[in-house]
Design a protein around this motif. Structure first.
Motif, short mmCIF file in Angstrom:
data_model
loop_
_atom_site.label_atom_id
_atom_site.label_comp_id
_atom_site.label_asym_id
_atom_site.label_seq_id
_atom_site.Cartn_x
_atom_site.Cartn_y
_atom_site.Cartn_z
N LYS A 1 -18.22 67.74 34.98
CA LYS A 1 -17.57 68.94 34.48
C LYS A 1 -18.64 69.90 33.98
O LYS A 1 -19.50 69.53 33.18
CB LYS A 1 -16.57 68.58 33.38
CG LYS A 1 -15.42 67.73 33.92
CD LYS A 1 -14.41 67.38 32.87
CE LYS A 1 -13.28 66.56 33.51
NZ LYS A 1 -12.26 66.14 32.51
N ILE B 1 -13.72 69.28 25.90
CA ILE B 1 -14.18 68.48 27.03
C ILE B 1 -15.28 67.51 26.60
O ILE B 1 -15.34 66.37 27.06
CB ILE B 1 -14.65 69.40 28.17
CG1 ILE B 1 -13.43 70.08 28.80
CG2 ILE B 1 -15.43 68.64 29.23
CD1 ILE B 1 -13.75 71.21 29.72
N TYR C 1 -12.91 72.95 41.91
CA TYR C 1 -14.06 72.20 42.39
C TYR C 1 -14.99 73.16 43.11
O TYR C 1 -14.55 73.94 43.95
CB TYR C 1 -13.61 71.08 43.34
CG TYR C 1 -12.86 69.97 42.64
CD1 TYR C 1 -13.53 69.10 41.78
CD2 TYR C 1 -11.50 69.80 42.82
CE1 TYR C 1 -12.85 68.09 41.12
CE2 TYR C 1 -10.81 68.80 42.17
CZ TYR C 1 -11.50 67.94 41.32
OH TYR C 1 -10.82 66.94 40.67
N THR D 1 -25.46 64.98 30.33
CA THR D 1 -24.79 66.02 29.54
C THR D 1 -25.83 67.00 29.01
O THR D 1 -26.79 66.60 28.37
CB THR D 1 -24.01 65.39 28.38
OG1 THR D 1 -23.04 64.49 28.90
CG2 THR D 1 -23.31 66.46 27.56
N ARG E 1 -14.90 74.00 25.63
CA ARG E 1 -16.12 73.23 25.84
C ARG E 1 -16.18 72.06 24.86
O ARG E 1 -16.50 70.93 25.22
CB ARG E 1 -17.33 74.15 25.67
CG ARG E 1 -18.65 73.51 26.04
CD ARG E 1 -19.80 74.40 25.68
NE ARG E 1 -19.69 75.71 26.33
CZ ARG E 1 -20.06 76.84 25.76
NH1 ARG E 1 -20.53 76.86 24.53
NH2 ARG E 1 -19.95 77.98 26.41
N GLU F 1 -19.99 74.25 33.32
CA GLU F 1 -19.71 75.66 33.10
C GLU F 1 -20.93 76.45 33.58
O GLU F 1 -22.04 75.90 33.65
CB GLU F 1 -19.46 75.95 31.63
CG GLU F 1 -20.67 75.71 30.75
CD GLU F 1 -20.45 76.11 29.30
OE1 GLU F 1 -19.36 76.57 28.98
OE2 GLU F 1 -21.40 75.95 28.50
N PHE G 1 -16.87 70.10 38.94
CA PHE G 1 -15.66 70.81 38.53
C PHE G 1 -15.99 71.88 37.49
O PHE G 1 -16.58 71.58 36.46
CB PHE G 1 -14.66 69.81 37.95
CG PHE G 1 -13.35 70.40 37.51
CD1 PHE G 1 -12.38 70.74 38.44
CD2 PHE G 1 -13.08 70.62 36.17
CE1 PHE G 1 -11.16 71.29 38.04
CE2 PHE G 1 -11.88 71.16 35.76
CZ PHE G 1 -10.92 71.50 36.71
N ASP G 2 -15.65 73.13 37.81
CA ASP G 2 -15.91 74.25 36.91
C ASP G 2 -14.77 74.34 35.89
O ASP G 2 -13.63 74.60 36.25
CB ASP G 2 -16.01 75.54 37.73
CG ASP G 2 -16.23 76.77 36.86
OD1 ASP G 2 -16.50 76.62 35.66
OD2 ASP G 2 -16.11 77.90 37.39
N ILE G 3 -15.09 74.13 34.60
CA ILE G 3 -14.04 74.15 33.58
C ILE G 3 -13.51 75.56 33.32
O ILE G 3 -12.44 75.73 32.73
CB ILE G 3 -14.53 73.52 32.26
CG1 ILE G 3 -15.64 74.38 31.63
CG2 ILE G 3 -14.97 72.09 32.47
CD1 ILE G 3 -15.95 74.02 30.19
N ARG H 1 -11.40 76.15 36.61
CA ARG H 1 -10.67 74.92 36.95
C ARG H 1 -10.58 74.71 38.45
O ARG H 1 -9.53 74.42 39.01
CB ARG H 1 -9.28 74.94 36.31
CG ARG H 1 -9.35 74.82 34.80
CD ARG H 1 -8.00 74.62 34.16
NE ARG H 1 -8.11 74.63 32.71
CZ ARG H 1 -7.08 74.65 31.89
NH1 ARG H 1 -5.86 74.68 32.36
NH2 ARG H 1 -7.27 74.65 30.59
#
Length: 898
Positions: free
Chosen positions: A506, A891, A469, A484, A888, A508, A462-464, A467
């Motif tokens: 999630k 999240i 997928y 992470t 960022r 970026e 999922f691209d924050i 928003r």
């Protein structure tokens, strides 16, 4: 003699004129007559020659005269996306002929399903899995009684796998309701048509229409260079020569890497099965509109999806198989009067020779044989359970008669009772006297196992920023590589992991210059034994006459071989195996193809491990096997094993060897799930694999695991042939130091450089998203006015139209329910705190106007964070960078908040 078009109903002939069909294609001329005669028909013809109309025009002709309700024709495709495409092609014909057509698959709405149940269309387009589900519905089973035609599209995608074996039994189950119906199948490439026709028809007579593809192909091979940047330039050069290009690659890894290199162009996109449906359809539509000059794709584009005009096909790297080459190059042109143009860009010495062989075979119509899946025990278990659910109880004799009509199970007399006993042990059926009876578990098992595709958990990405997928990753990759902060590639872009939560990753867009490429299980296409052998013969003879390539590519190949000669390194070929030392062990160069080399490599490794009492690591390719060995094991010991092993013992040795491997254990779990011995949603990480191995030892579950490994992963017969040739001196063995050919087997990592503009692209995407985000404006003065709008529509100076005040709070849509609390006269402590928070919000908007509204629209931004963003006095892109930092941080940390 009447032409094919004259055989058709006058209405259809008139419609052909309206669609400017001046004459039918060769495929249509030859296919329509046998179908009109009522023959079961297999049509093999190049892509784009009108196969769908070849099958459906005579079917439409006959449907005009069939009375009664129910499905009269079923059109089965291997993919949902093909269903959508076929519906678009056939709907016009059906409407004009006053016939009805519908689609039914996993995404079909409940409304549409009910509609089909109450009023079934004449023609139903579906998938093998949805057809399985239809047998569970009482009314749907009634609708099958009027089936007169079943058309299977892209049959080569089904006949050689377990989905196809399951479908072959489904056809016989339909026959129990409808009686005999006409079977029609379409395919672009098949090396053994009679076997595929037998798959379609069982013991029934059939006719085959086989239109050779070679006359419609213009394809050659060109060496693209050694380095990836050089190869990418070669792809770009080819893209620029035509208005539209499909660039086929063999793996999603390569698709992502190549897409990443060409991302800056703006007119190239990536298409593969791990991208979300939304992203794939968007790419297809952009290509069809002409917004894209090229689409980089995997096998996701091999089948006949309509994406508009394709000027040419570029295959990046060898396609590995002749059938894949023909299928892929056949996408170009895609009109009856057009030659399909394509080129293979070879990426190395092995790749070049292999590509030359595949093109030669393709132009000679030498396709690979498609091996039917015979007596797959888990498919049989699945269908026995399905039939038990369908009938409640059924005699073993009737059950056997249904199943044995399928070519995939015509010889299952011994297998059937063994499978039934295993199923009864897991309470999927009861066996009483000569009856098979469903149990309480049967229906739940069936609904969890409608498909024979092995379950493989996917994790959404999922691209924050946008928003959206952007795709999925295999669970095995996530477990092994994702954490992470990790960087990886998908959708042609680098991504950095911000958080792993809510069953998703999630991310970026990343700014680092290197990253792991996602790996998808089992997508490597194996090179057949015959292709690898001919490539070996080319190495030996060095005679490139008759192979479709240019002088520069031949020069490269000859110079490579001359370099081997100059270094006094013998060239491994179809007649010579070389065993070479390297730092970690030895490399055995053998032109056997992937499956034969897999069998050969595992046999040698297990015998070496047993003899020296040490572990042996192997990596297998089509032209070499890499052995990681302890220091005391040298090339001579490997040669000794090859010369002394009994070829007749290979299968037995492999059974013992495989028992300890991860691939065997994973296969055992997959098959156990299909037998109901393990729940379909069981987490395999929590299963005791060693205990399962012992539990299923000697059972039909274990036998099926071996059967699948030997048929899909290994070519034991060809491995036996290689051993026999060594021992009869038809093939020689040479030992020496590492050569240039041996070095090709040593993998090397490659950094992928992101485009410089990626940072700007992120800011642009964020800005666009925030502008389109919904926001609620609420007057904190009169508390009687609110306005729902988007950020882009908010004026710079916000005034309440009811009281004229400028004390306006900017709320996120989910905060709307709090407005009622703000209007209360008496508030508790929590509500007073909320009021203070929103008054701060309104004061920030009062002082900073629209930029404050933009900040409040961002995820996780409240008054404190908004104040910090505004206090930086950042303007333009820097302002959005501050918002990005805040999102960022939210999240990363919000799950730890109280």
């Amino acid at each position: 003699m009447m032409s094919a078009i004259e055989l058709l109903d006058k209405q259809i002939r008139n419609l052909l004129k309206r669609r400017n069909f001046i004459e039918l294609s060769d495929t249509q001329e030859e296919t329509i007559p046998p179908i009109m005669r009522g023959s079961h028909t297999l049509c093999i013809a190049p892509t784009g020659t009108g196969k769908t109309e070849s099958a459906m025009l005579p079917v439409f002709h006959n449907l005009l005269n069939i009375e009664g309700s129910g499905f009269k024709a079923l059109y089965v495709t291997p993919l949902r996306s093909l269903n959508r495409d076929i519906l678009g092609r056939l709907e016009w014909w059906a409407n004009e002929l006053s016939l009805t057509v519908g689609v039914r698959h996993g995404d079909t709405t409940q409304y549409e399903r009910r509609k089909q149940t109450l009023k079934p269309p004449d023609l139903l387009i579906t998938t093998p899995e949805t057809l399985q589900a239809m047998f569970t519905g009482k009314k749907l089973r009634e609708h099958l009684k009027n089936v007169r035609y079943v058309i299977i599209d892209e049959i080569h995608e089904l006949a050689g796998n377990k989905r196809g074996a399951q479908l072959s039994v489904a056809l016989e189950r339909i026959r129990e309701y409808s009686g005999e119906f006409q079977r029609i199948a379409l395919s672009a490439t098949v090396g053994n048509p009679d076997d595929v026709a037998r798959y379609l028809c069982g013991e029934r007579p059939y006719e085959i229409v086989n239109i050779p593809v070679a006359p419609l192909l213009l394809v050659d091979v060109k060496y693209a260079g050694e380095s990836f940047p050089e190869q990418t330039k070669g792809v770009e050069k080819e893209i620029n020569t035509k208005d539209s290009t499909l660039v086929f690659v063999n793996t999603r890894v390569t698709a992502e890497a190549l897409g990443h290199q060409l991302y800056e162009r703006g007119d190239v996109d990536v298409h593969h099965g791990s991208l979300s449906r939304e992203v794939r359809i968007d790419a297809e539509e952009k290509f069809k509109r002409g917004d894209l000059k090229a689409l980089i794709c995997t096998s996701s584009m091999e089948l006949g999806l309509d994406i508009g005009h394709i000027g040419q096909v570029i295959q990046f790297g060898s396609p590995r198989e002749v059938s894949r080459l023909l299928q892929r190059i056949g996408r170009a042109g895609h009109r009856l009067d057009t030659v399909s143009r394509g080129r293979i860009l070879a990426t190395g010495f092995d790749d070049l020779l292999e590509s030359l062989v595949i093109v030669r075979k393709g132009l000679s119509n030498e396709c690979e044989n498609l091996e039917l899946i015979i007596n797959a025990a888990d498919v049989l278990a699945n269908q026995i359970s399905a039939i038990a659910v369908e009938y409640g109880e059924i005699s073993t004799e009737r059950l056997k008669s249904i199943i044995k009509r399928s070519a995939c199970f015509s010889d299952c007399d011994e297998l059937l009772p063994e499978v039934c006993r295993q199923m009864a042990e897991h309470r999927l059926i009861r066996i009483e006297s000569d009856m098979i009876i469903r149990t309480g578990r049967s229906r739940n098992y069936l609904y969890s196992n409608l498909s024979m595709i092995h379950d493989e958990k996917k994790v959404k990405v999922f691209d924050i920023i946008t928003r959206r997928y952007v795709g999925t990753l295999d669970e095995s990759f996530v477990v092994g590589f994702i954490f992470t902060g990790a960087v990886f590639i998908t959708k042609g872009q680098l991504w950095q992991v911000i958080a792993i939560e809510d069953k998703m990753i999630k991310v970026e867009p990343a700014h680092r210059a290197s990253g792991e490429l996602p790996s998808w299980e089992g997508e490597q296409i194996p090179v057949p034994f015959e292709v690898a052998r001919e490539a070996g013969r080319l190495r030996r003879t060095r005679n490139f006459k008759g192979y479709k390539t240019d002088s520069q590519s031949v020069k490269f190949a000859k110079e490579f071989l001359s370099g081997m000669d100059n270094s006094k390194s013998p060239v491994p070929s179809d007649k010579l195996i070389t065993i070479e030392h390297y730092d970690e062990g030895v490399i055995m160069n053998v032109c056997g193809g992937h499956k034969a080399n897999e069998a050969l490599g595992r046999v040698v490794s297990v015998l070496l491990a047993a003899r020296f009492g040490t572990s042996v690591g192997i990596e297998v390719g089509a032209y070499r096997i890499l052995f990681r060995l302890s220091r005391e094991i040298k090339a001579y010991e490997v040669m000794e094993v090859l010369k002394s092993v009994d070829p007749a013992l290979l299968r037995g040795i492999l059974q013992l060897a495989l028992k300890r491997t991860a691939i065997y254990k994973w296969k055992l779990v997959q098959i156990a799930k299909k037998f109901g011995a393990i729940d379909a949603d069981a987490d395999y990480e929590r299963i005791s694999i060693n205990r399962l191995t012992e539990l299923f030892d000697g059972t039909i579950i274990q036998k099926e695991a071996y059967r699948e490994l030997f048929s899909l992963n290994m070519d034991v017969s060809s491995a036996e042939k290689i051993i026999k040739e060594i021992q009869s001196n038809h093939t020689e063995i040479s030992i020496g130091p590492l050569s240039a050919i041996g070095k090709e087997g040593l993998s090397s990592s490659r950094d992928v450089i992101p485009p410089e503009s990626v940072s700007q692209a992120v800011i642009t995407a964020l800005k666009k998203r925030l502008e389109n985000d919904n926001i609620i404006l609420f007057c904190m003065n009169c508390r009687k006015w609110k306005s729902k709008t988007t950020v882009s529509r908010v004026p710079d100076d916000i005034v309440c139209p009811k009281c004229g005040a400028r004390l306006i709070a900017a709320l996120k849509p989910y905060e709307e329910e709090n407005i009622r609390l703000l209007s209360k006269k008496e508030k508790n402590a929590e509500e007073r705190a909320l009021e203070v928070r929103y008054l701060r919000n309104a004061n920030i908007v009062l002082s900073s106007k629209k930029p404050a509204v933009t900040a409040f629209a961002a995820r996780g931004v409240g008054p404190d964070t908004a104040s910090r963003i505004i206090a930086t006095f950042a303007k333009g892109d820097d302002f959005y960078r501050e918002i990005l930092k805040a999102e960022r941080n939210y999240i990363k940390t919000h799950r730890f908040w109280q």
